[in-house]
Write an enzyme that holds these catalytic residues in place. Structure first.
Site, mmCIF file in Angstrom:
data_model
loop_
_atom_site.group_PDB
_atom_site.id
_atom_site.type_symbol
_atom_site.label_atom_id
_atom_site.label_comp_id
_atom_site.label_asym_id
_atom_site.label_seq_id
_atom_site.Cartn_x
_atom_site.Cartn_y
_atom_site.Cartn_z
ATOM 1 N N SER A 118 0.932 -1.228 0.014
ATOM 2 C CA SER A 118 0.091 -0.208 -0.023
ATOM 3 C C SER A 118 0.641 1.190 -0.125
ATOM 4 C CB SER A 118 -1.145 -0.050 1.163
ATOM 5 O OG SER A 118 -0.131 -0.217 2.438
ATOM 6 N N HIS A 139 -2.292 -2.949 -5.654
ATOM 7 C CA HIS A 139 -2.885 -2.465 -4.639
ATOM 8 C C HIS A 139 -4.432 -2.401 -4.735
ATOM 9 C CE1 HIS A 139 -3.415 0.803 -1.474
ATOM 10 N NE2 HIS A 139 -3.479 -0.451 -0.997
ATOM 11 N N GLU A 151 -5.369 -0.130 -7.589
ATOM 12 C CA GLU A 151 -4.135 0.908 -7.737
ATOM 13 C C GLU A 151 -3.114 -0.080 -8.676
ATOM 14 O OE1 GLU A 151 -2.987 4.792 -5.538
ATOM 15 O OE2 GLU A 151 -2.930 2.920 -4.277
ATOM 16 N N ASN A 189 -3.158 6.298 -0.541
ATOM 17 C CA ASN A 189 -2.651 6.496 0.814
ATOM 18 C C ASN A 189 -2.116 7.823 0.850
ATOM 19 O OD1 ASN A 189 -3.592 4.314 2.314
ATOM 20 N ND2 ASN A 189 -2.215 2.853 1.233
#
Length: 296
Positions: A118, A139, A151, A189
């Site tokens: 992540s 991800h 992702e 993130n």
């Protein structure tokens, strides 16, 4: 790509295995513990039962999907026939680098090596292999069988061909892939963790309580879950790890983890996984109860 190997049978790993198997891929699920693998299969079966109950799949499709999953405690045996290896181990740089060295050694030279990280650099991970052009980030979001986003992160050397192949594969899984470049935290993130960190600072500085902060974000910003509850769900240790990656990667004090978050993780309060974070969690209950230490 046909044969998929998934390394790590925890929440993300078993979810990734679930989705690939459900879409017709033979899956090798790999972990160091047979007990962990058995628990993963039980979880996958229960999650598929929910899908059957909702009419998403049939009982026969569930059984066929489970039949596509084989388990291995040997990484070498688990990846030797893989077209794609997806690493979903804990969010720890040294563990991931060690795994990718082994994945590179034991998997076919044609195999694509992906990581579900992540936040950790795809470029740095790829550098320990002899095939950096075939290393990419996938991800997935939690819970994997439900969430649509993947992702797809290109490392510095990831080839166009590999990127296209993973984007197409993600679409074939019923996901919506978004291509991003390899910088700390990627997109998801880099945006999410500072928001969670700011929510923790808001609590730490006494601006408002746990339920008040989460209510403002749910009702005012239409978030399905407040940032403190979401942090518990992700894992406070994972949130701290990602914030450290952002802070180290950018050298910007705005990413510095809140001292309250640091203390909670050091004390062992990591959210849902430990039964307490900002909220308390009782097995079998869906009630949201603020942890006693945050109630004045």
């Amino acid at each position: 790509m046909k044969n998929i190997s998934v390394i790590g049978s925890g929440t993300m790993g078993n979810g990734i295995a679930h989705v690939f198997a459900q879409h017709g891929h033979p899956v090798s699920l790999i972990d160091i513990s047979q007990d962990a693998l058995d628990r993963a299969l039980t979880t996958i079966s229960k999650n598929m039962d929910r899908q059957v109950g909702k009419g998403i799949i049939t009982e026969d499709e569930k059984n066929q999907s489970l039949g596509r999953i084989s388990t291995f405690t040997s990484l070498e045996d688990g990846v030797k026939s893989a077209d794609l290896v997806v690493e979903a181990a804990t969010e720890n740089m040294n563990i991931k680098l060690d795994l990718f060295r082994k994945m590179d050694e034991f998997s076919p030279t044609s195999a694509i090596l992906a990581t579900n990280t992540s936040s950790i650099s795809i470029t740095k991970i790829a550098a320990v292999t002899k095939r950096p052009s075939q290393v990419i980030g996938m991800h997935f979001m939690n819970p994997v069988p439900v969430m649509k986003l993947v992702e797809v992160i290109r490392g510095y050397s990831t080839s166009d061909e590999v990127t296209v192949e993973i984007m197409t594969l993600s679409q074939n899984l019923g996901k919506e892939p978004v291509e991003v470049n390899d910088y700390p935290g990627f997109v998801a993130n880099r945006i999410l963790m500072p928001m969670i960190n700011e929510a923790i600072y808001t609590l730490f500085e006494g601006v408002a309580g746990v339920s008040e902060i989460d209510t403002v974000m749910k009702l005012g910003m239409a978030h399905p879950m407040g940032p403190l509850q979401l942090a518990d769900f992700i894992g406070l240790d994972v949130c701290l790890s990602i914030l450290k990656v952002l802070h180290d990667g950018f050298g910007n004090p705005k990413y510095a983890p809140c001292p309250l978050l640091v203390n909670m993780v050091e004390a062992g309060f990591k959210g849902v996984k430990t039964g307490e974070g900002f909220y308390q969690y009782t097995k079998g209950s869906k009630d949201i109860v603020v942890a006693p230490r945050f109630i004045k």
